[in-house]
Design a protein around this motif. Sequence first.
Motif, mmCIF file in Angstrom:
data_model
loop_
_atom_site.group_PDB
_atom_site.id
_atom_site.type_symbol
_atom_site.label_atom_id
_atom_site.label_comp_id
_atom_site.label_asym_id
_atom_site.label_seq_id
_atom_site.Cartn_x
_atom_site.Cartn_y
_atom_site.Cartn_z
ATOM 1 N N ARG A 104 -1.803 11.550 7.161
ATOM 2 C CA ARG A 104 -1.909 11.762 8.607
ATOM 3 C C ARG A 104 -3.278 11.312 9.117
ATOM 4 O O ARG A 104 -4.281 11.434 8.427
ATOM 5 C CB ARG A 104 -1.680 13.220 8.947
ATOM 6 C CG ARG A 104 -0.266 13.673 8.563
ATOM 7 C CD ARG A 104 0.152 14.906 9.307
ATOM 8 N NE ARG A 104 1.512 15.292 8.977
ATOM 9 C CZ ARG A 104 2.590 14.876 9.622
ATOM 10 N NH1 ARG A 104 2.465 14.057 10.636
ATOM 11 N NH2 ARG A 104 3.796 15.272 9.272
ATOM 12 N N SER A 105 -3.281 10.822 10.340
ATOM 13 C CA SER A 105 -4.536 10.439 11.000
ATOM 14 C C SER A 105 -5.283 11.703 11.404
ATOM 15 O O SER A 105 -4.761 12.815 11.289
ATOM 16 C CB SER A 105 -4.234 9.585 12.231
ATOM 17 O OG SER A 105 -3.571 10.375 13.214
ATOM 18 N N GLU A 147 -1.088 12.373 13.424
ATOM 19 C CA GLU A 147 0.032 11.434 13.413
ATOM 20 C C GLU A 147 0.237 10.859 12.010
ATOM 21 O O GLU A 147 -0.733 10.538 11.326
ATOM 22 C CB GLU A 147 -0.221 10.288 14.401
ATOM 23 C CG GLU A 147 -0.224 10.720 15.845
ATOM 24 C CD GLU A 147 1.113 11.298 16.283
ATOM 25 O OE1 GLU A 147 2.161 10.687 15.965
ATOM 26 O OE2 GLU A 147 1.112 12.357 16.921
ATOM 27 N N VAL A 187 0.550 8.208 9.301
ATOM 28 C CA VAL A 187 0.124 6.810 9.202
ATOM 29 C C VAL A 187 0.553 6.164 7.891
ATOM 30 O O VAL A 187 0.363 4.966 7.696
ATOM 31 C CB VAL A 187 -1.406 6.665 9.378
ATOM 32 C CG1 VAL A 187 -1.824 7.061 10.790
ATOM 33 C CG2 VAL A 187 -2.161 7.471 8.345
ATOM 34 N N GLY A 188 1.134 6.955 7.007
ATOM 35 C CA GLY A 188 1.588 6.392 5.746
ATOM 36 C C GLY A 188 2.080 7.450 4.790
ATOM 37 O O GLY A 188 2.208 8.632 5.140
ATOM 38 N N TRP A 190 1.914 2.178 4.201
ATOM 39 C CA TRP A 190 1.407 2.515 5.517
ATOM 40 C C TRP A 190 2.419 2.121 6.589
ATOM 41 O O TRP A 190 3.269 1.262 6.375
ATOM 42 C CB TRP A 190 0.047 1.867 5.764
ATOM 43 C CG TRP A 190 0.086 0.375 5.864
ATOM 44 C CD1 TRP A 190 0.161 -0.372 7.005
ATOM 45 C CD2 TRP A 190 0.068 -0.566 4.792
ATOM 46 N NE1 TRP A 190 0.190 -1.706 6.705
ATOM 47 C CE2 TRP A 190 0.137 -1.853 5.353
ATOM 48 C CE3 TRP A 190 0.009 -0.441 3.399
ATOM 49 C CZ2 TRP A 190 0.143 -3.007 4.580
ATOM 50 C CZ3 TRP A 190 0.013 -1.590 2.634
ATOM 51 C CH2 TRP A 190 0.076 -2.846 3.228
ATOM 52 N N VAL A 191 2.335 2.785 7.734
ATOM 53 C CA VAL A 191 3.265 2.536 8.849
ATOM 54 C C VAL A 191 2.516 2.062 10.090
ATOM 55 O O VAL A 191 3.052 2.090 11.191
ATOM 56 C CB VAL A 191 4.115 3.790 9.167
ATOM 57 C CG1 VAL A 191 5.018 4.144 7.997
ATOM 58 C CG2 VAL A 191 3.229 4.971 9.538
ATOM 59 N N THR A 192 1.297 1.611 9.895
ATOM 60 C CA THR A 192 0.482 1.096 10.987
ATOM 61 C C THR A 192 0.485 -0.434 10.930
ATOM 62 O O THR A 192 1.025 -1.020 9.996
ATOM 63 C CB THR A 192 -0.960 1.619 10.885
ATOM 64 O OG1 THR A 192 -1.504 1.203 9.632
ATOM 65 C CG2 THR A 192 -0.998 3.140 10.979
ATOM 66 N N ASP A 193 -0.131 -1.060 11.898
ATOM 67 C CA ASP A 193 -0.183 -2.516 11.940
ATOM 68 C C ASP A 193 -1.198 -3.108 10.964
ATOM 69 O O ASP A 193 -1.120 -4.280 10.635
ATOM 70 C CB ASP A 193 -0.529 -2.997 13.358
ATOM 71 C CG ASP A 193 0.582 -2.711 14.338
ATOM 72 O OD1 ASP A 193 1.744 -2.607 13.904
ATOM 73 O OD2 ASP A 193 0.299 -2.582 15.548
ATOM 74 N N ARG A 194 -2.118 -2.292 10.504
ATOM 75 C CA ARG A 194 -3.186 -2.794 9.654
ATOM 76 C C ARG A 194 -3.158 -2.121 8.283
ATOM 77 O O ARG A 194 -3.086 -0.898 8.185
ATOM 78 C CB ARG A 194 -4.526 -2.530 10.317
ATOM 79 C CG ARG A 194 -5.683 -3.122 9.557
ATOM 80 C CD ARG A 194 -6.961 -2.436 9.918
ATOM 81 N NE ARG A 194 -7.786 -3.229 10.807
ATOM 82 C CZ ARG A 194 -8.729 -2.703 11.541
ATOM 83 N NH1 ARG A 194 -8.907 -1.408 11.567
ATOM 84 N NH2 ARG A 194 -9.494 -3.464 12.279
#
Length: 121
Positions: free
Chosen positions: A74-75, A79, A81-82, A100-104
């Motif tokens: 979690r961030s 949230e 994030v992975g 991860w589930v973010t763009d980066r």
Amino acid sequence: MERRLTELEHDVLGYLLSVEFPGVRELRHQLQGACVTGTWSSSGRSPSIYIKVGDNLPVAPILGEIAPVRAIVRSEDGEPVGELILWLTDGKLSALEYAWVTDRMPSQLPHVKAIELSVAD
């Protein structure tokens, strides 16, 4: 390129193995002598790693290729994030994947404080 686990890698793996499930005792024992044999990217920048443990260590009685641990990353604002996935081969630690589930792509594993941990169903 075999090397010792970094402090962060060791801490994260130890944290994932802090929950109780059948076979966790053997996996904890394997962690003591584990080393990294490579990363999941040719650039070497992936936080996901391949793990090697000694041949003479006890094997965990776990069927399947994934340890029964659910580790959501979690961030700071909570949230997701992975997720961390602990891979096994024949009852031995073989990889730690940071999906991860973010763009980066993350540049390193998360700190244990960012991991929401439970035993998988």
